[in-house]
Design a protein around this motif. Structure first.
Motif, mmCIF file in Angstrom:
data_model
loop_
_atom_site.group_PDB
_atom_site.id
_atom_site.type_symbol
_atom_site.label_atom_id
_atom_site.label_comp_id
_atom_site.label_asym_id
_atom_site.label_seq_id
_atom_site.Cartn_x
_atom_site.Cartn_y
_atom_site.Cartn_z
ATOM 1 N N VAL A 113 -0.234 4.343 -10.326
ATOM 2 C CA VAL A 113 0.502 3.711 -9.230
ATOM 3 C C VAL A 113 1.179 2.469 -9.793
ATOM 4 N N TYR A 114 2.367 2.187 -9.302
ATOM 5 C CA TYR A 114 3.159 1.085 -9.825
ATOM 6 C C TYR A 114 3.478 0.069 -8.740
ATOM 7 N N CYS B 242 0.856 -1.182 0.000
ATOM 8 C CA CYS B 242 0.000 0.000 0.000
ATOM 9 C C CYS B 242 0.891 1.230 0.000
ATOM 10 N N ILE B 243 0.441 2.271 -0.677
ATOM 11 C CA ILE B 243 1.154 3.540 -0.666
ATOM 12 C C ILE B 243 0.155 4.636 -0.325
ATOM 13 N N SER B 244 0.565 5.525 0.565
ATOM 14 C CA SER B 244 -0.332 6.575 1.027
ATOM 15 C C SER B 244 -0.618 7.586 -0.081
ATOM 16 N N GLY C 62 11.115 -6.498 0.536
ATOM 17 C CA GLY C 62 12.410 -6.644 -0.108
ATOM 18 C C GLY C 62 12.326 -6.972 -1.586
ATOM 19 N N ARG C 63 11.170 -7.471 -2.037
ATOM 20 C CA ARG C 63 11.015 -7.814 -3.451
ATOM 21 C C ARG C 63 9.954 -6.972 -4.150
ATOM 22 N N TYR C 64 9.017 -6.439 -3.389
ATOM 23 C CA TYR C 64 7.956 -5.630 -3.954
ATOM 24 C C TYR C 64 8.209 -4.166 -3.599
ATOM 25 N N THR C 65 8.035 -3.300 -4.584
ATOM 26 C CA THR C 65 8.178 -1.872 -4.370
ATOM 27 C C THR C 65 7.030 -1.148 -5.051
ATOM 28 N N THR C 66 6.319 -0.373 -4.275
ATOM 29 C CA THR C 66 5.216 0.388 -4.844
ATOM 30 C C THR C 66 5.581 1.868 -4.885
ATOM 31 N N SER C 67 5.119 2.530 -5.915
ATOM 32 C CA SER C 67 5.370 3.954 -6.081
ATOM 33 C C SER C 67 4.179 4.565 -6.803
ATOM 34 N N ARG C 68 4.149 5.871 -6.850
ATOM 35 C CA ARG C 68 3.029 6.516 -7.517
ATOM 36 C C ARG C 68 3.458 7.796 -8.189
ATOM 37 N N ASP C 69 2.743 8.128 -9.227
ATOM 38 C CA ASP C 69 2.934 9.389 -9.935
ATOM 39 C C ASP C 69 1.544 10.010 -10.063
ATOM 40 N N GLY D 239 2.286 9.565 -1.081
ATOM 41 C CA GLY D 239 3.444 8.756 -1.436
ATOM 42 C C GLY D 239 4.526 8.699 -0.381
ATOM 43 N N ASN D 240 4.285 9.315 0.760
ATOM 44 C CA ASN D 240 5.334 9.368 1.778
ATOM 45 C C ASN D 240 5.392 8.142 2.674
#
Length: 124
Positions: free
Chosen positions: A79-80, A50-52, A66-73, A55-56
């Motif tokens: 969201v990725y 989950c990403i707030s 360690g294997r999954y990374t979420t980010s957003r634009d 994005g913070n």
């Protein structure tokens, strides 16, 4: 009403990586936390990340740390979810979902809007 569409799934070899995208439309993405959930064959859907809204802050299930990374634009309303070192256990349908709440817990009932899912298959 918020509309979410996942993309980026497919067949990947073990050890490989991929990036899933979640395109959001209908309302501004700025007010929503976005979670990623996965459902393996024959298993219940489980929260992965989950990403707030700003994005913070992120939260990950212990099994994927360690294997999954979420980010957003937010400018792209996208969201990725990047997954590395894929194993057959990562096989399943991946859903993104939007919530007015934060990312304290990864439970489906906290999320109000859902995409249709994208299939990820990890196999040689």
């Amino acid at each position: 009403q918020l509309h979410l569409v996942e993309s980026g799934g497919g067949l990947v070899q073990p050890g490989g990586s991929l990036r899933l995208s979640c395109l959001v439309s209908g309302r501004t993405l700025d007010y929503y936390s976005i979670g990623w959930f996965r459902q393996a064959p024959g298993k219940e859907r489980e929260g992965a990340s989950c990403i707030s809204s700003n994005g913070n802050s992120t939260n990950y299930a212990h099994s994927v740390k360690g294997r999954y990374t979420t980010s957003r634009d937010n400018a792209k309303n996208t969201v990725y979810l990047e997954i590395s070192s894929l194993t057959p256990e990562d096989t399943g349908v991946y859903y993104c979902a939007a919530s007015h709440h934060g990312c304290t817990v990864l439970v489906g009932t906290w999320f109000d809007f859902w995409g249709q899912g994208t299939q990820v298959t990890v196999s040689s």
